[in-house]
Design an enzyme around this catalytic site. Sequence first.
Site, short mmCIF file in Angstrom:
data_model
loop_
_atom_site.label_atom_id
_atom_site.label_comp_id
_atom_site.label_asym_id
_atom_site.label_seq_id
_atom_site.Cartn_x
_atom_site.Cartn_y
_atom_site.Cartn_z
CE LYS A 79 -3.52 -2.36 2.75
NZ LYS A 79 -4.15 -2.45 4.08
CG ASP A 117 4.22 -6.45 -12.58
OD1 ASP A 117 3.75 -6.52 -11.42
OD2 ASP A 117 3.51 -6.56 -13.60
N GLY A 118 5.00 -4.40 -10.18
CA GLY A 118 4.63 -3.09 -9.68
C GLY A 118 5.64 -2.54 -8.70
CB THR A 140 4.41 -12.33 -8.11
OG1 THR A 140 2.98 -12.45 -8.23
CG2 THR A 140 5.03 -12.72 -9.43
CB ILE A 141 1.47 -16.37 -5.41
CG1 ILE A 141 0.30 -15.39 -5.49
CG2 ILE A 141 2.10 -16.34 -4.03
CD1 ILE A 141 -0.88 -15.77 -4.61
CG ASP A 142 -0.53 -13.07 -8.91
OD1 ASP A 142 -1.13 -13.91 -8.22
OD2 ASP A 142 -0.61 -11.84 -8.71
NE ARG A 177 -22.80 -31.27 -1.62
CZ ARG A 177 -22.59 -31.28 -0.33
NH1 ARG A 177 -21.35 -31.29 0.15
NH2 ARG A 177 -23.59 -31.27 0.53
CG MET A 184 -5.24 -15.28 -4.25
SD MET A 184 -3.97 -14.80 -3.04
CE MET A 184 -4.99 -13.84 -1.93
CB THR A 285 -4.59 -20.93 2.31
OG1 THR A 285 -5.27 -21.10 1.07
CG2 THR A 285 -5.59 -20.74 3.43
#
Length: 360
Positions: A79, A117-118, A140-142, A177, A184, A285
């Site tokens: 932030k 990257d940010g 990054t986890i992404d 089901r 994420m 998690t």
Amino acid sequence: MGEQKRIGILTSGGDCAGLNAAIRAVVHRAVGTYNWEVVGILRSTQGLMSRPPQAMTLDTKQVDPTLTLAGTMLGTTNKGNPFAFPMPDGTVCDRSAEIIEGYHQLGLNALIGIGGDGSLALLRKLANQGGIHFVGIPKTIDNDVAVTERSIGFDTAVNIATEGLDRLHFTAASHDRVMILEVMGRDAGHIAISAGIAGGADIILIPEIPYSLENICGKIRERQKQGKNYSLAIVSEAVRTETGEVVESSVGLGERRYGGIGHYLADRICACTGAETRVTVLGHTQRGGLPSPLDRLTASVFGVAAVDLIANGHYDQMVTWQNRQVVTVPIADVISKYQVVDPNSTLVKTARGLGICLGD
């Protein structure tokens, strides 16, 4: 050995597994090989804004126990853009000069920043403005940092998402089901496509590939006709509604985050197929838990390589993993791109080859 240096290290942006392993590797290489001093900066740029700057000297004895720990011993923040920092009165203020001054108050010769990257773009801007010798390590986890095949944290996140699918298989089959696992991924579907294949998902939805609810329901009905009365779906949090709307939820203080696409899909799948549908949202998690061996290895390789860049006077560079080796690239090349899932990539072709529905 060359001249003795005093280098700083910080972690920036969201946390992930493997950050401590990278910090440990930096300390071992810098202290053990070059006899340098390593200063850990607390809470990223917020630590440099503080007066005096919040930091601590790191030694090998201190960092060795952290190899297997998730999170970051230095703390982090995602932030407050330092060039437009939100103030208590609601205004924004450029606090970049304070951060640069904090760096120089610590008497540092160079700075290693571990971030996505940010974060790397902001840290590079600060470095260029303040005459800071800067080197980047991707995390990054992404896995959306460009140019590198791996970023610290991704493998652990995929392992956790895959385990989630593994566990949902049994309860899905027991109750006939449709189970939806929301993972994420910000604006990239790397976690979903990798975990979906590894975990045997029947449906994988990622933001890079448009979908229709009819195609998803068709896949579920097809399985029902085959006597398979349950289905497993994994969806990236960044997937939009069928009409292209972003699905977000409030996280307090006026902030909004991706979240809710799983429940959006569940309601419509239930109405479309009559299948009882349940949603599991993994959330944070995926950032926690023990770092996987691959993340520890990647972080260790990157940490050593980053220190060597400083030793050789190579700055404004990021360490990457390409073709089974470390390759350094200009940070400018990294932050000018964004690595999403290529719809024609090997993993996408593999998913299709396995009969997995991608919604299109």
